[in-house]
Design a protein around this motif. Structure first.
Motif, short mmCIF file in Angstrom:
data_model
loop_
_atom_site.label_atom_id
_atom_site.label_comp_id
_atom_site.label_asym_id
_atom_site.label_seq_id
_atom_site.Cartn_x
_atom_site.Cartn_y
_atom_site.Cartn_z
N ALA A 100 -40.69 -6.06 30.03
CA ALA A 100 -41.46 -4.84 30.25
C ALA A 100 -41.40 -4.37 31.70
CB ALA A 100 -42.91 -5.06 29.84
N LYS A 101 -40.60 -5.06 32.50
CA LYS A 101 -40.47 -4.76 33.94
C LYS A 101 -41.80 -4.91 34.66
CE LYS A 101 -36.66 -1.45 33.33
NZ LYS A 101 -36.19 -0.06 33.60
N LEU A 126 -48.87 -7.22 35.41
CA LEU A 126 -48.93 -6.81 34.02
C LEU A 126 -49.77 -7.78 33.20
CD1 LEU A 126 -47.60 -4.75 31.94
CD2 LEU A 126 -46.07 -6.64 31.37
N GLN A 174 -33.91 -4.69 28.91
CA GLN A 174 -35.05 -3.91 29.41
C GLN A 174 -34.92 -2.44 29.00
OE1 GLN A 174 -34.85 -4.88 33.62
NE2 GLN A 174 -36.41 -6.47 33.41
N GLU A 182 -37.48 -0.05 26.36
CA GLU A 182 -38.01 1.29 26.62
C GLU A 182 -37.85 2.22 25.42
OE1 GLU A 182 -35.91 2.48 30.09
OE2 GLU A 182 -37.19 1.35 31.46
N ILE A 192 -51.26 2.00 30.27
CA ILE A 192 -49.79 2.02 30.31
C ILE A 192 -49.24 0.61 30.24
CG2 ILE A 192 -47.79 2.64 31.72
CD1 ILE A 192 -49.53 4.94 32.87
N LYS A 221 -46.63 -0.88 27.47
CA LYS A 221 -45.33 -1.46 27.84
C LYS A 221 -45.20 -2.89 27.35
CE LYS A 221 -44.32 1.29 31.98
NZ LYS A 221 -44.10 1.24 33.44
N LYS A 256 -44.55 -2.90 23.60
CA LYS A 256 -43.17 -2.54 23.29
C LYS A 256 -42.25 -3.74 23.49
CE LYS A 256 -41.70 1.56 24.67
NZ LYS A 256 -41.46 2.77 25.50
#
Length: 321
Positions: free
Chosen positions: A39-40, A171, A213, A217, A252, A256, A259
């Motif tokens: 998810a960076k 995160l 990655q 997205e 957010i 992320k 996902k």
């Protein structure tokens, strides 16, 4: 884990198998670390010494064919020790930039709360902005860029706890916990000879990780899942035990992470259960409790659990889309 990896994306299964060779009973922590990586995002590992925080980071790093750097934070560490420094070269009559460890792909920030806020900020700037400032100039960080920071929650003398605004840069926040007796017995057996981390080999290249990655997205999130995320976050702002709830950045972050988790589960869409599974680790460290709540012994994790039980999980996709 070894009986469940078939449920995961093939490349991710290989990484998790590597971690399972070294870490015992830390399947969820390993999975969540990979979620943040894809998810960076970045991870804060908080727990007592000796439970495997650093070993988890090292094993994950060895599974990736990327540039690994370690920063051992100490009270006398300077920002330039993290970012790098420009040194004058008398032969060329010019200043040359000597990059610091933050310019790696996978960065272990060990005991981040043992250094000054000024030095902490030099790392946290890179985590948020994907570049650092050296001598007034912006220096872009490498891709991928992933930080796993550790901190010890029990020794507060001589430490600089991360402010809530800085905790928001991570995160996920994870706790390792002690192993069971059976797990500790197995740990002793595995490490009686050569340590299993020496047998770990890279299974994902740098370019493959960047591509994974990108694929994360593209994972689809239905508006009903968006609604569920917003309801959960709004719940933290309205809860009577919360002084300051989760910011939009937390919304957010939860999306992320969901996902990435869906992608790991080899799906191209997010389920509400993905959000529910991740909520505590994504939201808890972004909540500031009231003094009364702290005095009662209620934790942020308890608050998130209450909110999850109060909000109905959506079961039908929005057909109007």
């Amino acid at each position: 884990m070894s009986n469940q990896t078939f449920l995961y994306h093939p490349k991710i299964s290989e990484v998790l198998r590597n971690i399972n060779k070294v870490m015992i009973g830390k399947d969820e922590e390993a999975l969540l670390s990979v979620v943040a990586l894809l998810a960076k995002g970045h991870v804060l590992l908080e727990d007592v010494p000796g439970v495997g925080k650093t070993m988890l980071v090292r094993t994950l790093a060895k599974s990736l064919d990327c540039d690994f750097k370690r920063i051992q934070f100490t009270p006398d560490l300077l920002p330039s020790d993290v970012t790098g420094v420009s040194i004058y070269n008398p032969k060329t009559l010019e200043f040359e930039f000597r990059p610091g460890p933050i310019l790696g792909n996978i960065v272990l920030a060990d005991e981040i709360n043992r250094t000054s806020p000024k030095t902490q900020s030099s790392l946290l700037e890179g985590m948020e902005e994907t570049n650092i400032t050296v001598d007034g100039e912006a220096v872009p960080l490498q891709r991928p860029f992933f930080v796993m920071a550790t901190q010890n929650p029990i020794e507060y003398e001589g430490t600089y706890p991360l402010p809530e605004a800085q905790l928001d840069r991570f995160l996920l926040k994870l706790k390792m916990g002690y192993p069971t007796d059976k797990q500790e017995m197995e740990m002793l057996a595995r490490t009686s000879g050569s340590h299993p981390i020496h047998e770990v080999e890279a299974v994902i290249t740098r370019d493959e990780l960047i591509e994974l990655q990108h694929q994360v997205e593209e994972v689809y999130v239905d508006s009903t899942v968006h609604r569920y995320i917003v309801d959960l976050v709004t719940g933290t702002r309205k809860h009577e035990g919360v002084y300051l709830g989760v910011s939009p950045r937390g919304s957010i972050a939860l999306m992320k992470a969901a996902k990435a988790y869906a992608f790991i589960k080899d799906r191209d869409y997010v389920l509400p259960d993905d959000v529910k599974f991740l909520a505590a680790n994504v939201l808890s460290h972004r909540i500031i409790l009231t003094s009364e709540t702290k005095f009662e012994g209620t934790t942020a994790e308890d608050i998130v659990s209450d909110i999850l039980s109060d909000i109905v999980v959506p079961v039908q996709r929005n057909v109007s889309e």
